[in-house]
Motif scaffolding. Sequence first.
Motif, PDB file in Angstrom:
ATOM      1  N   UNK A  77      -6.955  -1.287   5.874  1.00  0.00           N
ATOM      2  CA  UNK A  77      -7.056  -1.514   7.310  1.00  0.00           C
ATOM      3  C   UNK A  77      -5.707  -1.491   8.027  1.00  0.00           C
ATOM      4  N   UNK A  78      -4.697  -2.087   7.399  1.00  0.00           N
ATOM      5  CA  UNK A  78      -3.434  -2.294   8.124  1.00  0.00           C
ATOM      6  C   UNK A  78      -2.221  -1.851   7.310  1.00  0.00           C
ATOM      7  N   UNK A 105       4.305  -8.019  11.957  1.00  0.00           N
ATOM      8  CA  UNK A 105       2.957  -7.655  12.370  1.00  0.00           C
ATOM      9  C   UNK A 105       2.505  -6.375  11.729  1.00  0.00           C
ATOM     10  N   UNK A 106       1.452  -5.846  12.290  1.00  0.00           N
ATOM     11  CA  UNK A 106       0.749  -4.736  11.661  1.00  0.00           C
ATOM     12  C   UNK A 106       0.290  -3.703  12.692  1.00  0.00           C
ATOM     13  N   UNK A 107       0.151  -2.470  12.232  1.00  0.00           N
ATOM     14  CA  UNK A 107      -0.634  -1.477  12.970  1.00  0.00           C
ATOM     15  C   UNK A 107      -1.707  -0.961  12.012  1.00  0.00           C
ATOM     16  N   UNK A 108      -2.633  -0.175  12.526  1.00  0.00           N
ATOM     17  CA  UNK A 108      -3.693   0.355  11.674  1.00  0.00           C
ATOM     18  C   UNK A 108      -3.122   1.145  10.501  1.00  0.00           C
ATOM     19  N   UNK A 109      -3.828   1.114   9.406  1.00  0.00           N
ATOM     20  CA  UNK A 109      -3.350   1.727   8.168  1.00  0.00           C
ATOM     21  C   UNK A 109      -3.007   3.198   8.351  1.00  0.00           C
ATOM     22  N   UNK A 110      -3.813   3.913   9.095  1.00  0.00           N
ATOM     23  CA  UNK A 110      -3.571   5.346   9.251  1.00  0.00           C
ATOM     24  C   UNK A 110      -2.478   5.679  10.241  1.00  0.00           C
ATOM     25  N   UNK A 111      -1.983   4.672  10.959  1.00  0.00           N
ATOM     26  CA  UNK A 111      -1.041   4.942  12.044  1.00  0.00           C
ATOM     27  C   UNK A 111      -1.810   5.089  13.342  1.00  0.00           C
TER      28      UNK A 111
END
Lengths: 578, 578
Positions: free
Chosen positions: A26-27, A35-41
């Motif tokens: 997911x991330x 923090x995080x962004x979506x796994x795919x970018x």
Amino acid sequence: MTHVYDDPAAFKDDVLVGFAAAYPTYVQRVPGSSGFVRAGGPLEGKVSLVLGGGSGHYPSYSGTVGTGFADGAVLGDLFASPSAEQVYRICKAAHGGAGVVMGFGNYAGDRLNFKVAADRLEAEGIDVRIVWVTDDIASASLDEQEKRRGIAGTFTVYKVAGAAAEAGLDLDGVERVMAKANAATYSFGVAFDGCTMPGADEPLFHVEPGQMDFGLGIHGEPGITSDAWMPAPALAARLVETVLAERPESADGRAAVLVNGLGATKYEELFVLFASIAPLLEQAGVTLVQPEVGELVTSLDMAGCSLSVTWLDDELEGYWTAPADTPAYRRGAATTSERFTRHLEVTEETLETPVAESSEDSRAAAEVARRAVAVLSATVEEHKDELGRLDAIAGDGDHGIGMSRGAKAATEAADASGEAGGGVQTVLAAASAAFGDKAGGTSGILWGLLLDGVGQQLGDVDRVTDEGVAHAVQSSATRLQEFSKASLGDKTMLDALFPFVDALVGAVDGGTPLAQAWRDAAVAATEAADATAALVPKIGRARPLAERSVGTPDPGAVSLALIATAIGGVLADAPDPS
Amino acid sequence: MTHVYDDPAAFKDDVLVGFAAAYPTYVQRVPGSSGFVRAGGPLEGKVSLVLGGGSGHYPSYSGTVGTGFADGAVLGDLFASPSAEQVYRICKAAHGGAGVVMGFGNYAGDRLNFKVAADRLEAEGIDVRIVWVTDDIASASLDEQEKRRGIAGTFTVYKVAGAAAEAGLDLDGVERVMAKANAATYSFGVAFDGCTMPGADEPLFHVEPGQMDFGLGIHGEPGITSDAWMPAPALAARLVETVLAERPESADGRAAVLVNGLGATKYEELFVLFASIAPLLEQAGVTLVQPEVGELVTSLDMAGCSLSVTWLDDELEGYWTAPADTPAYRRGAATTSERFTRHLEVTEETLETPVAESSEDSRAAAEVARRAVAVLSATVEEHKDELGRLDAIAGDGDHGIGMSRGAKAATEAADASGEAGGGVQTVLAAASAAFGDKAGGTSGILWGLLLDGVGQQLGDVDRVTDEGVAHAVQSSATRLQEFSKASLGDKTMLDALFPFVDALVGAVDGGTPLAQAWRDAAVAATEAADATAALVPKIGRARPLAERSVGTPDPGAVSLALIATAIGGVLADAPDPS
């Protein structure tokens, strides 16, 4: 209390590491940031929704990064805003080229840091919109709605905004929908106890024991009233009244409804509350659209909960119910297997058991059985308190109450079955099911098995003989032992049951009439029950209290002996079956 | 503690009512029974999975009724088996014509009641299979695996079985897959504190404060060892070692991994634990397949957690990762919007800020700025403890520490930027971002803003003049006030900043050289900071402690005055800019 931590100063960072390890599909972490962004970018051309705030509110922010929800999440230290630098980094990494909408709860530190980050992003040519959530009714009057804090209603507002972005709205559109959702969202909460920071011995704040603090903020910010504890229906009424008091004129009644737990409040408590909230809302003309009851915005292990209502129009309803796939919140795309297409209706009839045919002989025996069950119930009732006292020595003291509930239900069920023309098997089966159902616990199911086993041997057709009864009791007792897995000497009802059965079968097989044999066997059962005082139980509850029970007879054995003795009287009065 | 309840004796029934009200699209009550089947009714021709056990473990049982998971759930009283009658009713209502698989954790009461119900269903011609789950390593040795209790690993076993039934396996097939999943599932847990029943004042059981009880059952059944508290990495190692010690020879390393919280343990704690668990598993050659970290099997508000590992083969992996749609657990069918197809890669470069061109004049000024930032840091360091003490009177006492962290980071960032050829704006922007990022809290962002604002006015090209510096500080202070929303007299750093700015601008505009004007202004700032002792802060933390601070100067104002004074020394030594 916080029990699991290493270095309290690194707690937030450890949370980030663990979260990234758990949900790599997911991330992804953003290099050098919190923090995080979506796994795919980021998705090229899609407006990015970046959520953030202090840590300690999971699943807020990071738990909702994924399809149909957030594009990025930025976390500060526990209950502290992320820095502008961190917000800047996550937004930059989450940006797909169509601008960024920032979402956060209305707290001074967050407003400051997100604004500074937004200015920096704008200076670099990234178009940014800011929507802070102001759902908490307790924190300011309706006239000053824009000053309200963000609490659990943030969840709905973010969900709607995420769905709008996923649907392809442009930056103006996502900002507009999110602001509309925020204006339509009203929450009111109650706190029962404070939360404890990692490494601290004391909660961050306290609620007085026996009190409920209405409107207390999720970091202990002051509430509006403190009240004595009230039962769930009164609490529900208070929450519903407060939220409905601000129902906008424009609302047509459809609403996304959340009952949110803050951490230590049990799921079961939230459902008990919802059992009162739902009818109150329905009575007020509210249509609940896919409500959620659970932990959506927590505050570490704070005890408390809140009600959030977001008034929906067609647009908001569409975004609220749209699919989402994130670590902590997933919705939609229910893929019922294509193999199975037809649902079967569940009605009262589904549960009906076919009634067996019975003979006149068996119905006569059923009359005796009904009297025996009634006497069983009367005996338990008479000795209920005594049985409870015996059970309390090493158990939970509910043997008398449980047996009483079961026996009463068994009597009613036996009577209903007998009046419907049931034979002795059918009548005892009905008594058995009711006994096990209402008594609860092991005694209930064992007494149910005993009655049912006797009935199965006697049947609904055959004439009942003395030998038949004795051997039916014997066979049922043997089955009971197989089910219970207890051995003789384990200090259970079996220690009275088997001496009773042996005496009964021996006497009847030797030619003694049933009534006489039963009376003698009941004496043997009583002696055997008394003798269980010397035994130590093999299986204890929870932390075994086994040894405490030495010197006290087993309550299950005692009730069996008392019931056997009483049923002896019924048989003495019964017509001779032979 | 349980805070939300009405009649404790009706707690379970109230939970059922609330749950049914919350999730009508997923479940329906079965008339006269204590549980649920799927909202649409049973699917014709599909094997039905019916789960059950005592209440108090949500989302266990009822929370997982839905597509790809359970067909029915039957609930007993809190921590007590449902009666055979209830099990019978739910199974009958859930039956789609292809037989029923019953699933429950291995507890004596459940085994008894489900077996009695199964016999009754079989007698009515419904084919039933029973699989009880035995994942808890602590409750029996590997030789006696069939005697182990069921704890959080029940979740994985049920999920796999539900997916197998949804995929269309027949009764033999679902039973086989479920038994295989159970044999492949190993859990080990740790308890920190007991749970409290509704209406009770005391927990059902205790864990000694400062202790961790390994293997303690989810109803307080005895554990295997009690240990002193240990940090998260050691706890993770203990859990991982214990579970991996029973890794079957046949396991190829793929595993479904759960870290489950029992109720009061925070999500953040679970992630901190997982941060240590994941690398240990990976080092041991385990491939984590869609792990879950959360509350999947609770025990009211018990504090504790567990690690469960289910060793997967192709078949189990397929069922573990299959979609599911239930009230509390949803998975799969991630519907990325079709509008957006291309993901952008996130790299270090994504975050780079373009470096502005600078003039020699500005680079000379940047040298002075770097020295000023270094002196700022040294001053904060010198007075760190004193600032902390002032802040502790009415705040959280971290002003000194936060400023120290921020100032050190600012110094490093300013030096790096200066060495890379940055002008004064670029150098101060770097210092600003680092200050706000590392200091945390409001002071961090405000000092960051102040530095950045001065830099923005000075630029990277223009020659820096005395007037330019004075007006840059003034303009930056004004922007700071807008951001902070504080007013003069609110007892903040502004109460020292504005007297400083006024004195500085007045003197420079009147012709006084900058170094002299700055020194005089610093004196004004110091007097103003001292004078804040008489003020009451307008905005307090949590429960306002505002009045406690009367008599103590504001730490933000004090640090500003100290820093202003120290920077005066730098300017005195600086080459005359004019």
